[in-house]
Design an enzyme around this catalytic site. Sequence first.
Site, PDB file in Angstrom:
ATOM      1  N   SER A 193       9.667  43.331  34.518  1.00  0.00           N
ATOM      2  CA  SER A 193       8.775  42.229  34.895  1.00  0.00           C
ATOM      3  C   SER A 193       8.348  42.338  36.354  1.00  0.00           C
ATOM      4  O   SER A 193       7.179  42.119  36.691  1.00  0.00           O
ATOM      5  CB  SER A 193       9.477  40.890  34.663  1.00  0.00           C
ATOM      6  OG  SER A 193       9.765  40.691  33.301  1.00  0.00           O
ATOM      7  N   SER A 223       6.220  30.160  28.873  1.00  0.00           N
ATOM      8  CA  SER A 223       5.881  31.583  28.822  1.00  0.00           C
ATOM      9  C   SER A 223       5.603  32.074  30.227  1.00  0.00           C
ATOM     10  O   SER A 223       4.636  31.641  30.869  1.00  0.00           O
ATOM     11  CB  SER A 223       4.644  31.823  27.945  1.00  0.00           C
ATOM     12  OG  SER A 223       4.167  33.150  28.111  1.00  0.00           O
ATOM     13  N   GLN A 250       4.567  34.998  31.029  1.00  0.00           N
ATOM     14  CA  GLN A 250       3.344  35.794  31.050  1.00  0.00           C
ATOM     15  C   GLN A 250       2.111  34.917  31.165  1.00  0.00           C
ATOM     16  O   GLN A 250       1.200  35.204  31.951  1.00  0.00           O
ATOM     17  CB  GLN A 250       3.272  36.672  29.803  1.00  0.00           C
ATOM     18  CG  GLN A 250       4.305  37.785  29.777  1.00  0.00           C
ATOM     19  CD  GLN A 250       4.158  38.679  28.561  1.00  0.00           C
ATOM     20  OE1 GLN A 250       3.209  38.561  27.789  1.00  0.00           O
ATOM     21  NE2 GLN A 250       5.105  39.572  28.368  1.00  0.00           N
ATOM     22  N   ASP A 292      14.177  38.125  25.433  1.00  0.00           N
ATOM     23  CA  ASP A 292      14.152  39.568  25.198  1.00  0.00           C
ATOM     24  C   ASP A 292      15.512  40.116  24.775  1.00  0.00           C
ATOM     25  O   ASP A 292      15.603  41.225  24.246  1.00  0.00           O
ATOM     26  CB  ASP A 292      13.678  40.307  26.451  1.00  0.00           C
ATOM     27  CG  ASP A 292      12.195  40.128  26.705  1.00  0.00           C
ATOM     28  OD1 ASP A 292      11.460  39.851  25.742  1.00  0.00           O
ATOM     29  OD2 ASP A 292      11.770  40.244  27.867  1.00  0.00           O
ATOM     30  N   ARG A 304      10.223  40.257  15.343  1.00  0.00           N
ATOM     31  CA  ARG A 304      11.632  40.541  15.585  1.00  0.00           C
ATOM     32  C   ARG A 304      12.572  39.712  14.716  1.00  0.00           C
ATOM     33  O   ARG A 304      13.704  40.127  14.476  1.00  0.00           O
ATOM     34  CB  ARG A 304      11.967  40.364  17.070  1.00  0.00           C
ATOM     35  CG  ARG A 304      11.431  41.499  17.925  1.00  0.00           C
ATOM     36  CD  ARG A 304      11.797  41.379  19.382  1.00  0.00           C
ATOM     37  NE  ARG A 304      11.242  42.526  20.117  1.00  0.00           N
ATOM     38  CZ  ARG A 304      11.028  42.543  21.433  1.00  0.00           C
ATOM     39  NH1 ARG A 304      11.333  41.487  22.163  1.00  0.00           N
ATOM     40  NH2 ARG A 304      10.527  43.616  22.003  1.00  0.00           N
ATOM     41  N   ARG A 348      13.133  47.205  21.927  1.00  0.00           N
ATOM     42  CA  ARG A 348      14.360  46.397  21.999  1.00  0.00           C
ATOM     43  C   ARG A 348      15.112  46.404  20.667  1.00  0.00           C
ATOM     44  O   ARG A 348      16.346  46.378  20.645  1.00  0.00           O
ATOM     45  CB  ARG A 348      14.035  44.981  22.458  1.00  0.00           C
ATOM     46  CG  ARG A 348      13.389  44.963  23.840  1.00  0.00           C
ATOM     47  CD  ARG A 348      13.508  43.641  24.549  1.00  0.00           C
ATOM     48  NE  ARG A 348      12.616  43.598  25.699  1.00  0.00           N
ATOM     49  CZ  ARG A 348      12.891  44.112  26.904  1.00  0.00           C
ATOM     50  NH1 ARG A 348      14.051  44.708  27.101  1.00  0.00           N
ATOM     51  NH2 ARG A 348      12.033  44.028  27.897  1.00  0.00           N
TER      52      ARG A 348
END
EC number: 2.5.1.19
Length: 436
Positions: free
Chosen positions: A22, A167, A169, A315, A346, A390
Site C-alpha cells: 500500500s 475502503s 482505496q 487482506d 475469495r 493471497r
Amino acid sequence: MQLIIKPPPSLAGSLRPPGDKSISHRAAIIGALAAGTTIIEGFLEGADCLSTLKCLRALGVDIDGPHEGRVVVRGDGMASLQEPEAILDAGNSGTTMRLLLGVLAGQPFYSVITGDASLRRRPMGRVTRPLAAMGARIWGRQGGELAPLSIQGGNLQPLTYTLPVASAQVKSALLLAGLFAPGETVIIEPCRSRDHSERLLKAAGAAIKVEGLAVRIAGQKPLKPLTISVPGDISAAAFFLVAGCIHPRASITLENVNLNPTRTGILDVLLSMGAQISVMPRGESGGEPVGDIQATSSGLRGVEMGGELIPRLIDEIPVLAVAAALAEGETVIRDAAELKVKESDRITMVARELDRMGANIQARPDGFLIKGVKGGRLQGTVVDSHGDHRLGMALAVAALVAEGPTVIKGAECMAISYPHFVADLARLGVEVREEE
C-alpha cells in the site's frame, strides 16, 4: 507454474517480508505530483506496484528503478502530468486503478485506463460515482461500474462524501482528487481503514486533517517530495505468522514489519485465538511504527470476528481461514462481503480450495463458518490459486501442516505481492519445488 510443497518436520528462521504494498503505490503517486525528487527505499517490486510505475511513466513522469528496492521519482508539480498516448494498463492492480482514477479526475486531459480480465470484473463505481459528483466525466462498461474507463478530468469541485463501506482505496482516490479542487474536500468513513495516504500526504506538506472518522484536505496546495524507507508489509508477514502458529514445531521471526494500528487486526485476532506471538517495537520507518514479530507453535481456538475489525485485516482473511481450520472449536467471520470482489471471489474460492484439503469450512454471504479439523491436520492434494496471490499463499501455508505433498496450480500469481515468497519458504526449511 505449479508449486509442490512437502510438509516440513519443523519451521525455523528469520525473514524480512517485502516492502509494504500500500505504501509503495502511494509514495510513487504522491512523488509524481510533488515538485522535486522523491526517493523511495524498500519499494515492493511486485507486479501490482510495477503497474503503478508503468502508468506514471505513461503520464510523463521521470522514474528511475526499481533497483534493489530503490525508486527515484522526479516530479514537477501537480500540473505536470501529460496526456497519455496509449491506454493505461493497471494489470491486476485494483489499487493502481482506483488511486489513479482520483489523479486522472483532476487532469485537464482525456485518458483511458484498463486492466487484466480479473481487474475488469472488479467494481469501480464506488470510485467513479463520487468523482463524477466532483465534476469529472467518466465513461465505462455498465455505466462506469467496470473498466475499461475513460476519463475527461479537470475543473473539479470539493466534495463532502460519506463512504457507504470503509475502503482505503476509495478514500485515497477521493483525497487525491481533492488535491486538485479549490476549497476543502471531506471524506467520512463508517469506521477506520488504513491511513497510509493520510500519513504520506501530510509528510508531503498537504493541508490534511484527520478528525475522528473524517478526513479533510484543502486543494490546490503544492506538494513537496518525499524521502522514505518503506517498512515490511504486515499482509505479507501474515502468512508466516500463521505458519508459525499452526505448525507443531515452529519459531519464525518477521523483521522490520509495519505496525500501523490500522493494519494490525491480524495480530489482535491471532492473540485472541491463543497464538504465541511476541511483538518487539523498533521505532519508526517512513512515518510508520515498525517492529519485529515472533510466532511460535500455538494451540489455537476458534473466535468470532466482524464489524470494525474487518477493514484492519481484510487482506489477511484467507490465511486466517487456514488458522481457523486448524483451531479448536468454531470460528465465525462476518461483515466481509468485500472479499467477493477481490482478485477472485475469495469467499467462494477459499472455501472451495480448503474444503479440498479436508477443512470443515462453510461459505456464507459475508464470510465463513469454520470448524477446526480433528487431529489438526489437513490433507495434501491438488489445489488452485485461481490467479489470486493471497489465496495461493494461504494454500501454501495450509500445505505446511498437511498429510503428504500439496500441488498448487497457478502459483506464479504469488509474485504480485510477495516476489520472494517461495525462496522464503525454502529459507525456513520447506521442501518446495516449482514446475512449469
